[in-house]
Design a protein around this motif. Sequence first.
Motif, PDB file in Angstrom:
ATOM      1  N   SER A  24      14.564  -6.636 -39.851  1.00  0.00           N
ATOM      2  CA  SER A  24      14.472  -8.115 -38.631  1.00  0.00           C
ATOM      3  C   SER A  24      13.416  -7.620 -37.851  1.00  0.00           C
ATOM      4  CB  SER A  24      16.088  -7.604 -37.427  1.00  0.00           C
ATOM      5  OG  SER A  24      16.401  -8.349 -36.451  1.00  0.00           O
ATOM      6  N   LYS A  25      13.453  -6.442 -37.215  1.00  0.00           N
ATOM      7  CA  LYS A  25      12.238  -6.157 -36.319  1.00  0.00           C
ATOM      8  C   LYS A  25      10.807  -6.768 -37.227  1.00  0.00           C
ATOM      9  CE  LYS A  25      14.662  -4.851 -33.240  1.00  0.00           C
ATOM     10  NZ  LYS A  25      15.254  -5.424 -31.614  1.00  0.00           N
ATOM     11  N   GLU A  28      10.692 -10.532 -36.395  1.00  0.00           N
ATOM     12  CA  GLU A  28      10.182 -10.826 -35.008  1.00  0.00           C
ATOM     13  C   GLU A  28       8.745 -10.288 -34.855  1.00  0.00           C
ATOM     14  OE1 GLU A  28      13.036  -8.104 -32.489  1.00  0.00           O
ATOM     15  OE2 GLU A  28      14.857  -9.125 -33.534  1.00  0.00           O
ATOM     16  N   VAL A  31       6.858 -12.978 -36.382  1.00  0.00           N
ATOM     17  CA  VAL A  31       6.966 -14.421 -36.089  1.00  0.00           C
ATOM     18  C   VAL A  31       6.438 -14.298 -34.809  1.00  0.00           C
ATOM     19  CG1 VAL A  31       8.346 -15.764 -34.448  1.00  0.00           C
ATOM     20  CG2 VAL A  31       8.760 -15.426 -36.769  1.00  0.00           C
ATOM     21  N   SER A  32       5.690 -13.417 -33.579  1.00  0.00           N
ATOM     22  CA  SER A  32       5.178 -13.289 -32.747  1.00  0.00           C
ATOM     23  C   SER A  32       3.407 -13.462 -32.602  1.00  0.00           C
ATOM     24  CB  SER A  32       5.082 -11.704 -31.945  1.00  0.00           C
ATOM     25  OG  SER A  32       5.043 -11.171 -32.891  1.00  0.00           O
TER      26      SER A  32
END
Length: 131
Positions: A24-25, A28, A31-32
Amino acid sequence: MSNHLTGKFIKKGGRLDFSSLASSKQFELFVSNVPENSIVEFFYEVTHDDGTLPQLAKLHVMLKQLATHIGETVENMKILVKDRAGLCIAREVAGKEYFLAKSFAECSKDELSLAIQAAIEISHEVNHPLV
């Protein structure tokens, strides 16, 4: 800079959820780093005991990056990685020695993991860390 992501999902209740908090991290973070209005390609595959297309894709990206960094061909880089991963054998036929390397397409999931690890080790040796 190449921005790529590999990860795993698990199907629960009809949905695909991240298999771990780490996945999950990583998502993220990925995506960032994607610029606004960028197109992102993806590929999903249900994994089995055999090697997976995502493993092959990751390995081929690593091979290209290493080959470019050290000024070698991708084909020679493949042989170096296969040899380091234990996917090569030497055979003697009629007094001549032949060097055989297993095709990545025929490798199991574990063998591809060994090849990826071998590429990572080589990358550190040539001061071009991939991971």
